[in-house]
Structure formats: structure tokens, C-alpha cells
Scaffold this motif. Structure first.
Motif, mmCIF file in Angstrom:
data_model
loop_
_atom_site.group_PDB
_atom_site.id
_atom_site.type_symbol
_atom_site.label_atom_id
_atom_site.label_comp_id
_atom_site.label_asym_id
_atom_site.label_seq_id
_atom_site.Cartn_x
_atom_site.Cartn_y
_atom_site.Cartn_z
ATOM 1 N N ARG A 34 34.981 -71.343 -57.128
ATOM 2 C CA ARG A 34 34.535 -70.902 -58.454
ATOM 3 C C ARG A 34 33.045 -71.169 -58.651
ATOM 4 N N THR A 37 31.058 -68.369 -57.036
ATOM 5 C CA THR A 37 31.060 -67.165 -57.878
ATOM 6 C C THR A 37 30.120 -67.309 -59.068
ATOM 7 N N SER A 38 30.189 -68.440 -59.766
ATOM 8 C CA SER A 38 29.316 -68.651 -60.938
ATOM 9 C C SER A 38 27.857 -68.597 -60.563
ATOM 10 N N PHE A 41 27.073 -64.595 -58.666
ATOM 11 C CA PHE A 41 27.393 -63.275 -59.218
ATOM 12 C C PHE A 41 26.863 -63.053 -60.621
ATOM 13 N N ILE A 42 26.324 -61.849 -60.818
ATOM 14 C CA ILE A 42 26.107 -61.323 -62.156
ATOM 15 C C ILE A 42 26.915 -60.029 -62.223
ATOM 16 N N GLN A 189 31.627 -73.745 -64.802
ATOM 17 C CA GLN A 189 31.143 -73.415 -66.151
ATOM 18 C C GLN A 189 29.753 -74.005 -66.381
ATOM 19 N N THR A 192 27.161 -71.717 -64.823
ATOM 20 C CA THR A 192 26.920 -70.547 -65.673
ATOM 21 C C THR A 192 25.965 -70.897 -66.818
#
Lengths: 204, 204
Positions: A34, A37-38, A41-42, A189, A192
Motif C-alpha cells: 500500500r 501505491t500511495s 501513483f496519481i 495514508q 498520501t
């Protein structure tokens, strides 16, 4: 360039991990997936100016470091199984102390947190350590620290946090403690939220 | 109470979905699984004041709505496969127009976006639509809109966004367009950012 270092306290570092059981038999590898990915990726693409360093501290040892490099990354999708599959491939090649590319944009070597901190310190990179009692990154970005944050190395724990010996090492490397809000969140999180603060500063 | 509605444009709504291929054969179900994790999980627990409504608009039809209710949720872990498994179970029970609980905290029924918007409008809930050209939520939270945001229903598209007919419906329901920063992000990342703004406002 921005770098995210995630400490996988139980993350398996050898053998063939099961993509059907990333949380269990792979030692909470899902947490690390995870984070990949955070960080990378946008909505319609990938952040090319980011490295994600996964420190796999679990069984069977010794520790390995898997690096996802945004600039050269290929064949990565945002689902956990996709990054998990690239980690699986990285763990199946013969590792050495010298980093080797296992698939485009993914690199693996034997290595640990101490070595990584040394390397970043030699490059004079500013280190930041995500911690609930750290300075709020949304306030820091308004100060003279902004340029440091843009070029930062961000160190995060996994679901177990950061153990005492690792924390001492991070503090001795002069990492500045930062936080992202009033509630303790998942590592992914936090990534992000940090990137959003940086995006807002860059695109003001 | 806060509600997140995610429109799964291709998300499969019947049959047994494959947990080994959530992005492919399940119609980008991975996007919806990540949204469930972002909305419900914090570091050491779950957000109990949140519902996540997944609108499954894919094959074979008709549309179904799967609701993850934070208050009563059990047996959910943060990995995509965990929420995927609960969606799989929800899709295997005999659905009707009346919501049924498939596993603790997960509910399923036949239903579509139009019905859901009607229900929220009848309850006089404030609707917010995530869109790149919307008002910045970090600024709105400083205004008289703060109370509305705290009680908001947040509507997001998936990797394909929101198609024109759905968007018209959302606009006709008087949803306010909001955004979370200068860069278009994954739906799950947008949820993390909204919740952080609300956390900061609540814990000031």
C-alpha cells in the motif's frame, strides 16, 4: 527527489512469498504494498521523482532492501497484488550487497536501515521521521523548512511502528520528527498526506 | 456521520468474483477495496462513524449497492483481499431491493446512484462531489461550510471518473463540487485527504 523508507518489521526477505496471503505468511507485506501505491501513483500516471525503499526485516534474514524507482518503473499497477508480485520477483533473484535490478524499476540487495541512513547522510539529504508527536508538516511547509521537505527522505514504520533500536538510529541520524495530523494513521495514508502538502506547495 | 459513495463503473455485481484478479475480471474492484480501507481504517482501529457505499455498475447487472458500515463492521482487515472477500460474499447472497446483511457490517441490495441520491436528499444530507475544479476543501473547512462537511455525503468516481449521465444526476441533486489539491489523485487518496481535513477541524 523525494524518498520514502518503510520499515517492514516482519516482512519476509527470502523464498517465494504467497500473493494470496501478503498479510499473513509474507509478514504484513500488504502494508508495504500500500505504501508503494500511495507514493508512486496519481490518477493518470506515476510520480517519477520518487523512490520507495522497503526494508524487509523478517524471516529468514538477513535484511534486504527492495527499492521501487518511479523514474524507471514499468509493469506496476496500483493494486497490492501488483506490487506484491514485483517484490516476489525481487526476492527470487540471487541478492548481493550490490543492488541488482529484478524487474524494470525494482531493485534489491542485502542491506539494512543503518546502511541506508548512512548513505542518505553522506548525500546530505534531510531526513524526516513520521511520528505522532512530530512537528506538523502543514505548518513546516510555511517556513524555511519547505526546501528541505521538497528534497526529503521520509522514514515510516509499518503496522508495528518503529522498534526502539531502529528509532535510536533514526534519531542519531538527526532526523526531524514530523506528523500529519491529530490521528495516528496507516503508513500509506501518511505518505498520501505528505505528498499532498508538497503538491500544494509546488503548485501554489 | 459521514458517507462515502464510490461509483464502480465496471465493477461486477453478480457471480463469484476472483480474489486473485480484483482489477481484471472483477472490473477494477481493487479501486473500491482501496476506498474501503482509506475510509474505515486508522492506525489502531476503525472509524465507526462512516459508511462506504459501493455502487457496482458492471456486469451482469442490474446495479447493486454494497455498504460497509463502520459502526457494526467485523472481520475486515486493511488489505484489498479482505474487503474483496466481503464483497465476494455480499454478491453471493440472494439480493433484493431491501438491504440485507451478508456479513457483520456489510450490506447489499439492488439499487443505483439515482435511488441513493434521492435517499440522501430526503434525509437533507449535504452532498459533495469530488472533482478537480471543485472548491478546495481545506479552504471550505475554514468557512460556514464546516458543519456541512462534518455531516457530508462524499461522492467519488473510480479510475474512469464519473460518466456524463451520472454527473448530471449528481449536479441536479445540488451536490457541491470540492477538490483536495492541485493534482488528480486516486479515489482512495482523495478519501484520506478529506478525512484528514475533517480530523484536523474536529481536533483543533
Amino acid at each position: 527527489m523525494k524518498d520514502f523508507v518503510i520499515i517492514g518489521n516482519k516482512a519476509v526477505n527470502g523464498g517465494k512469498i504467497s500473493l494470496n496471503d501478503l498479510p499473513g505468511s509474507a509478514g504484513r507485506m500488504d502494508v508495504l504494498c500500500r505504501c508503494v501505491t500511495s507514493a508512486l501513483f496519481i490518477s493518470f500516471g506515476m510520480r517519477r521523482d520518487i523512490n520507495v525503499w522497503l526494508i524487509l526485516k523478517g524471516e529468514p534474514g538477513p535484511d534486504k532492501i527492495v527499492r521501487f524507482n518511479g523514474e524507471t518503473m514499468r509493469s506496476l499497477n496500483p493494486d497490492e497484488r501488483s506490487s506484491g508480485s514485483l517484490i516476489q520477483k525481487a526476492l527470487l533473484i540471487d541478492a548481493s550487497e550490490i543492488e541488482k535490478q529484478s524487474t524494470p524499476g525494482v531493485f534489491v540487495r542485502y542491506g539494512n536501515l543503518a546502511q541506508l541512513l548512512n548513505e542518505f547522510s553522506e548525500e546530505k539529504r534531510p531526513l524526516f521521521y513520521l511520528k505522532e508527536d512530530g512537528d506538523d508538516v502543514t505548518e513546516m511547509i510555511q517556513t524555511e523548512s519547505a526546501a528541505l521537505l521538497e528534497n526529503g527522505v521520509y522514514i515510516l514504520g509499518d503496522n508495528q511502528g518503529v522498534f526502539e533500536d531502529d528509532e535510536k538510529m533514526i534519531e542519531n541520524a538527526d532526523a526531524l520528527k514530523i506528523s500529519v495530523g491529530p490521528i495516528s494513521l496507516l503508513s500509506s495514508q501518511c505518505i498520501t498526506l505528505i505528498l499532498n502538502v508538497l503538491d500544494r506547495a509546488t503548485n501554489k
